[in-house]
Design an enzyme around this catalytic site. Structure first.
Site, short mmCIF file in Angstrom:
data_model
loop_
_atom_site.label_atom_id
_atom_site.label_comp_id
_atom_site.label_asym_id
_atom_site.label_seq_id
_atom_site.Cartn_x
_atom_site.Cartn_y
_atom_site.Cartn_z
N TYR A 277 18.05 3.32 10.98
CA TYR A 277 17.59 2.63 9.52
C TYR A 277 18.81 1.95 8.90
CZ TYR A 277 15.46 3.15 5.04
OH TYR A 277 14.98 2.84 3.67
N SER B 108 0.92 -1.11 -0.05
CA SER B 108 -0.05 0.17 -0.15
C SER B 108 0.89 1.14 0.04
CB SER B 108 -1.03 0.07 1.38
OG SER B 108 -0.17 -0.08 2.37
N ARG C 116 21.31 14.99 -4.48
CA ARG C 116 20.62 13.73 -4.46
C ARG C 116 20.46 12.87 -5.76
NH1 ARG C 116 22.28 14.43 0.26
NH2 ARG C 116 20.84 14.43 2.20
N THR D 171 17.71 4.89 -4.91
CA THR D 171 18.24 6.30 -4.36
C THR D 171 16.90 6.45 -3.77
OG1 THR D 171 17.82 7.13 -6.63
CG2 THR D 171 20.14 6.92 -5.97
N TRP E 103 14.12 23.45 3.96
CA TRP E 103 14.98 23.38 5.02
C TRP E 103 16.45 23.10 4.53
CZ3 TRP E 103 11.06 19.44 8.04
CH2 TRP E 103 10.03 20.25 8.47
N ASP F 42 21.11 19.76 7.09
CA ASP F 42 21.43 19.48 5.69
C ASP F 42 21.38 17.79 5.40
OD1 ASP F 42 21.24 21.58 4.41
OD2 ASP F 42 23.61 21.78 4.26
N HIS G 231 9.98 12.40 3.18
CA HIS G 231 11.31 12.71 2.40
C HIS G 231 11.04 14.09 1.88
CE1 HIS G 231 11.93 8.24 2.68
NE2 HIS G 231 13.36 8.64 2.62
P1 NAP Z 1 5.97 3.77 2.24
O1 NAP Z 1 5.37 4.13 1.23
O2 NAP Z 1 6.06 4.36 3.78
O3 NAP Z 1 5.12 2.34 2.53
C1 NAP Z 1 5.44 1.59 3.90
C2 NAP Z 1 4.75 0.35 3.76
O4 NAP Z 1 4.98 -0.69 4.83
C3 NAP Z 1 3.20 0.41 3.80
O5 NAP Z 1 2.68 -0.31 2.81
C4 NAP Z 1 2.86 -0.11 5.05
O6 NAP Z 1 1.53 -0.42 5.32
C5 NAP Z 1 4.02 -0.94 5.24
N1 NAP Z 1 4.21 -1.23 6.74
C6 NAP Z 1 4.87 -0.52 7.58
N2 NAP Z 1 4.86 -0.92 8.70
C7 NAP Z 1 4.24 -2.16 8.72
C8 NAP Z 1 4.11 -3.28 9.64
N3 NAP Z 1 4.57 -3.19 10.97
N4 NAP Z 1 3.51 -4.63 9.18
C9 NAP Z 1 2.99 -4.61 7.84
N5 NAP Z 1 3.36 -3.47 7.15
C10 NAP Z 1 3.93 -2.50 7.34
O7 NAP Z 1 7.50 3.08 1.90
P2 NAP Z 1 8.01 3.13 0.57
O8 NAP Z 1 8.68 4.48 0.50
O9 NAP Z 1 7.11 2.60 -0.59
O10 NAP Z 1 9.29 2.11 0.75
C11 NAP Z 1 9.32 0.98 0.31
C12 NAP Z 1 10.80 0.30 0.50
O11 NAP Z 1 11.72 1.16 -0.24
C13 NAP Z 1 11.26 0.07 1.87
O12 NAP Z 1 11.83 -0.79 2.07
C14 NAP Z 1 12.18 1.59 1.85
O13 NAP Z 1 12.92 1.25 3.11
C15 NAP Z 1 12.80 1.61 0.52
N6 NAP Z 1 13.29 2.81 0.22
C16 NAP Z 1 12.60 3.98 0.20
C17 NAP Z 1 12.97 5.08 -0.18
C18 NAP Z 1 12.06 6.44 -0.31
O14 NAP Z 1 12.75 7.32 -0.66
N7 NAP Z 1 10.82 6.26 -0.16
C19 NAP Z 1 14.39 5.20 -0.69
C20 NAP Z 1 15.15 4.07 -0.63
C21 NAP Z 1 14.49 2.79 -0.18
P3 NAP Z 1 0.56 0.76 5.78
O15 NAP Z 1 0.23 1.44 4.31
O16 NAP Z 1 -0.71 -0.25 6.08
O17 NAP Z 1 0.96 1.48 6.68
P1 GDP Z 2 17.90 11.72 2.88
O1 GDP Z 2 18.23 11.84 1.36
O2 GDP Z 2 17.89 10.47 3.48
O3 GDP Z 2 18.70 12.81 3.66
O4 GDP Z 2 16.48 12.19 3.03
P2 GDP Z 2 15.29 13.39 2.60
O5 GDP Z 2 14.50 13.01 1.46
O6 GDP Z 2 14.61 13.69 3.92
O7 GDP Z 2 16.20 14.57 2.13
C1 GDP Z 2 16.74 15.45 3.18
C2 GDP Z 2 17.43 16.68 2.31
O8 GDP Z 2 16.38 17.61 1.91
C3 GDP Z 2 18.14 17.32 3.46
O9 GDP Z 2 19.47 18.20 2.62
C4 GDP Z 2 17.38 18.53 3.91
O10 GDP Z 2 17.98 19.56 4.56
C5 GDP Z 2 16.34 18.79 2.73
N1 GDP Z 2 15.21 19.38 3.00
C6 GDP Z 2 14.65 20.57 2.53
N2 GDP Z 2 13.40 20.70 2.87
C7 GDP Z 2 12.86 19.31 3.37
C8 GDP Z 2 11.81 19.07 4.03
O11 GDP Z 2 10.90 19.68 3.96
N3 GDP Z 2 11.58 17.72 4.28
C9 GDP Z 2 12.88 16.76 4.17
N4 GDP Z 2 12.72 15.83 4.68
N5 GDP Z 2 14.04 17.47 3.91
C10 GDP Z 2 14.09 18.54 3.46
#
Ligand code: NAP
Ligand code: GDP
Length: 323
Positions: free
Chosen positions: A142, A15, A214, A170, A207, A276, A185
């Site tokens: 994490y 989801s 990135r 990424t 911020w 940052d 994020h």
């Molecule tokens: P997300 O949008 O926050 O979704 C998290 C998902 O995990 C949701 O479906 C949530 O369910 C489920 N979840 C969380 N806690 C749970 C629990 N205790 N039991 C069962 N389900 C649970 O995450 P995403 O951004 O899609 O990330 C997907 C993967 O990519 C993750 O492994 C993350 O670490 C990795 N990743 C993300 C990013 C990024 O920028 N977002 C970057 C690099 C890697 P509900 O919706 O029901 O809460």
């Molecule tokens: P990271 O790539 O793991 O550091 O995660 P983020 O997606 O949170 O990006 C963080 C970077 O974006 C840092 O340089 C923050 O200072 C900058 N930033 C600027 N505005 C925001 C904001 O509103 N939320 C977050 N999460 N970061 C911000």
């Protein structure tokens, strides 16, 4: 994945941002008749609980698993909740590994992140460098939890011959993201804040200094690559799923792209009193390019436009946008 018996792919975290994108990609496909895809949310059970995790496997009887479920958040959430990021992710991952092993799952693909890489390192970073030094202090809960997934993949392969692997994306963005104003994020956070600033006629606050760099991947591009990983990538070692080094952008660039997509024409201000985070995490996608030299990433501005359109269209619908 061409066996005559039915393939059942279970996507944990179905989801979320990435899970929804995988669902969109699969639903647009033709010819997947031999695969049934199941998308879980936390409503199916809490994956930090071994009993509930086991019951989910009993219910769906998967043959393949894409494990996305995680406690996920941006820089500021990671700094606030280090213990929860560590515990929830380690426990969830351990439950999934245990069930996948017990049930002889044919393939498990888990998700790491470029933010787990060492802080003090040389750039660009590649897949061989995950454990070469401590991660940035801001997200150590994490990062260490996710690093253990790579260790677990190797151990289950060595001891039991399991086909467990991982991808390293990424920063990801797209529809169905978490648009929380503080804990998300950067892209979803800025889209939400920029949207409100436009409505109120206020300056757009970013911020930090705007200088960090990135690489961003659109969730739909990542979804296509993860489906490919499940079907065709057979190494246990991880693979970085990223745009190229030439596509790295500064947070200031991101802010301007968000503002443009929102039609925000007011003042953009940087609040240097806020953190940052790591200056950069430049990742090398050469391994991906060796496998898929012709893969086309969605241009950043187009992906931003699609995301912002989805956000603004759905903002007022109750329960549609996580915020
Ligand atoms: P997300 O949008 O926050 O979704 C998290 C998902 O995990 C949701 O479906 C949530 O369910 C489920 N979840 C969380 N806690 C749970 C629990 N205790 N039991 C069962 N389900 C649970 O995450 P995403 O951004 O899609 O990330 C997907 C993967 O990519 C993750 O492994 C993350 O670490 C990795 N990743 C993300 C990013 C990024 O920028 N977002 C970057 C690099 C890697 P509900 O919706 O029901 O809460
Ligand atoms: P990271 O790539 O793991 O550091 O995660 P983020 O997606 O949170 O990006 C963080 C970077 O974006 C840092 O340089 C923050 O200072 C900058 N930033 C600027 N505005 C925001 C904001 O509103 N939320 C977050 N999460 N970061 C911000």
């Amino acid at each position: 994945m061409s066996s005559p018996e039915k393939t059942v792919v279970m996507v944990t975290g179905g989801s979320g941002l990435v899970g929804k994108a995988i669902q969109e990609v699969i639903e647009a496909e033709e010819g997947t008749l031999n695969e049934r895809w199941v998308y879980l949310s936390s409503g199916d059970g809490d994956l930090t609980c071994p009993i509930q995790t086991s019951a989910i496997f009993d219910k769906y009887m998967p043959t393949h698993v894409i494990h996305l479920a995680a406690q996920v958040g941006g820089l500021f959430a990671n700094m606030k909740y280090k213990v929860q990021f560590w515990r929830n992710n380690v426990i969830m991952n351990d439950n999934i590994f245990q069930e996948c092993h017990k049930r002889n799952i044919k393939k498990l693909v888990s998700c790491l992140s470029t933010c787990i890489f060492p802080d003090k390192t040389t750039f660009p970073i590649d897949e061989t460098m995950i454990h070469d030094g401590a991660p940035h202090f801001s997200n150590e809960g994490y990062a260490y939890a996710k690093r253990m997934v790579d260790v677990q993949n190797r151990m289950y392969r060595d001891q039991y011959g399991m086909k467990f692997t991982s991808v390293i994306p990424t920063n990801i963005f797209g529809k169905h993201d978490n648009f929380h104003l503080e804990d998300s994020h950067v892209i979803p956070g800025l889209i939400h804040r920029g949207y409100l600033c436009k409505q109120k006629g206020e300056p757009f606050q970013i911020w930090g200094t705007g200088k960090p760099l990135r690489q961003f991947i659109f969730s739909k591009d990542l979804a296509r690559l993860m489906v490919w990983t499940l079907r065709s990538y057979d190494e246990a070692d991880p693979i970085i799923l990223s745009v190229g080094e030439e596509d790295e952008v500064s947070i200031a660039d991101v802010a301007h792209t968000v503002a443009k997509a929102l039609g925000f024409e007011g003042e953009i201000q940087f609040d240097a009193t806020k953190a940052d985070g790591q200056h950069k995490k430049t990742a090398n996608n050469a391994k991906l390019r060796r496998y898929l030299p012709d893969f086309k990433f969605t241009p950043f501005e187009d992906a931003m436009k699609e995301t912002v359109e989805w956000f603004t269209e759905n903002y007022a619908t109750p329960g549609r946008v996580r915020k």
